[in-house]
Design a protein around this motif. Structure first.
Motif, PDB file in Angstrom:
ATOM      1  N   CYS A  96       0.550   6.775   0.479  1.00  0.00           N
ATOM      2  CA  CYS A  96       0.460   5.585   1.324  1.00  0.00           C
ATOM      3  C   CYS A  96      -0.986   5.465   1.787  1.00  0.00           C
ATOM      4  N   THR A  97      -1.631   4.344   1.449  1.00  0.00           N
ATOM      5  CA  THR A  97      -3.058   4.170   1.694  1.00  0.00           C
ATOM      6  C   THR A  97      -3.294   3.017   2.663  1.00  0.00           C
ATOM      7  N   ALA A  98      -4.200   3.236   3.605  1.00  0.00           N
ATOM      8  CA  ALA A  98      -4.582   2.209   4.584  1.00  0.00           C
ATOM      9  C   ALA A  98      -5.798   1.436   4.077  1.00  0.00           C
ATOM     10  N   LYS A 153      -2.243   3.003   9.768  1.00  0.00           N
ATOM     11  CA  LYS A 153      -2.504   1.680  10.335  1.00  0.00           C
ATOM     12  C   LYS A 153      -3.156   0.822   9.263  1.00  0.00           C
ATOM     13  N   GLY A 154      -2.689  -0.389   9.133  1.00  0.00           N
ATOM     14  CA  GLY A 154      -3.240  -1.258   8.096  1.00  0.00           C
ATOM     15  C   GLY A 154      -2.803  -0.817   6.717  1.00  0.00           C
ATOM     16  N   LEU A 155      -1.491  -0.621   6.523  1.00  0.00           N
ATOM     17  CA  LEU A 155      -0.966  -0.183   5.228  1.00  0.00           C
ATOM     18  C   LEU A 155      -1.361  -1.179   4.149  1.00  0.00           C
ATOM     19  N   ASN A 156      -1.955  -0.670   3.091  1.00  0.00           N
ATOM     20  CA  ASN A 156      -2.512  -1.499   2.032  1.00  0.00           C
ATOM     21  C   ASN A 156      -1.815  -1.286   0.689  1.00  0.00           C
ATOM     22  N   LYS A 157      -1.372  -0.023   0.453  1.00  0.00           N
ATOM     23  CA  LYS A 157      -0.806   0.295  -0.853  1.00  0.00           C
ATOM     24  C   LYS A 157       0.085   1.520  -0.758  1.00  0.00           C
ATOM     25  N   ILE A 158       1.150   1.509  -1.555  1.00  0.00           N
ATOM     26  CA  ILE A 158       1.995   2.681  -1.750  1.00  0.00           C
ATOM     27  C   ILE A 158       2.030   2.929  -3.262  1.00  0.00           C
ATOM     28  N   SER A 159       1.457   4.043  -3.681  1.00  0.00           N
ATOM     29  CA  SER A 159       1.471   4.422  -5.080  1.00  0.00           C
ATOM     30  C   SER A 159       2.543   5.476  -5.298  1.00  0.00           C
ATOM     31  N   ILE A 160       3.443   5.213  -6.223  1.00  0.00           N
ATOM     32  CA  ILE A 160       4.492   6.165  -6.565  1.00  0.00           C
ATOM     33  C   ILE A 160       4.027   6.898  -7.817  1.00  0.00           C
ATOM     34  N   LEU A 161       3.846   8.213  -7.680  1.00  0.00           N
ATOM     35  CA  LEU A 161       3.266   9.023  -8.747  1.00  0.00           C
ATOM     36  C   LEU A 161       4.159  10.202  -9.078  1.00  0.00           C
TER      37      LEU A 161
END
Length: 164
Positions: A96-98, A153-161
């Motif tokens: 999970c990337t902000a 805070k400010g969730l930008n992307k969720i990468s499923i790996l």
């Protein structure tokens, strides 16, 4: 001059994170999805009165109030992972990337195989008056002791790996 550097650092750090009105889900999925506030409004909403944010040393850093959000697992349940069969889902994890590039890792089992529904995508929340939190969409694990460690805070992307 000795005050100039701290002032510049303050402004640089305060402008690093930007608001997030949507995030994408990508990685080992059949189709990349964009999730926005409208999409999130279709899920069951959970309300929490307040949550204290602690750092890794268990020191109080701030608090969140009037939180509204949806379960992360509800959102991700509609994402089709490219797993050969269900047994290998234990080999998947989420990054999970902000907007400021802060990253938090969750395992697939942690999200989908836990008795507690403590991982929320926040759609609104109030903060301490002294703090300004950036981002309309955030992600937090409410069952953590050090709640600040996995507060995106400010969730930008969720990468499923998948683990190699």
């Amino acid at each position: 001059m000795k005050y100039l550097i701290p002032i510049l650092l303050f402004f640089c750090s305060s402008t690093a994170a930007q608001e997030s009105k949507q995030f994408i889900v990508d990685g080992e999925v059949k189709n990349t999805r964009t999730i926005n506030m409208e999409t999130l409004s279709h899920y069951k909403t959970f309300n929490l009165d307040s949550l204290i944010i602690y750092n890794h040393l268990m020191q109080r850093k701030s608090s969140l109030k009037n939180m509204k959000g949806v379960l992360l697992k509800d959102v991700l349940a509609e994402v089709e992972i490219t797993a050969e069969h269900p047994k290998v889902l234990s080999e998947y994890y989420l990054v999970c990337t902000a907007t400021d590039d802060y990253k938090v890792i969750l395992s697939w089992n942690e999200v989908f195989n836990s008795k507690k529904d403590g991982i929320l995508i926040l759609t609104s929340f109030d903060t301490d008056p002294a703090k300004k939190e950036n981002g309309n969409i955030a992600m937090i694990v409410t069952t953590d002791q050090a709640t600040g460690r996995r507060f995106v805070k400010g969730l930008n992307k969720i990468s499923i790996l998948k683990v190699n």
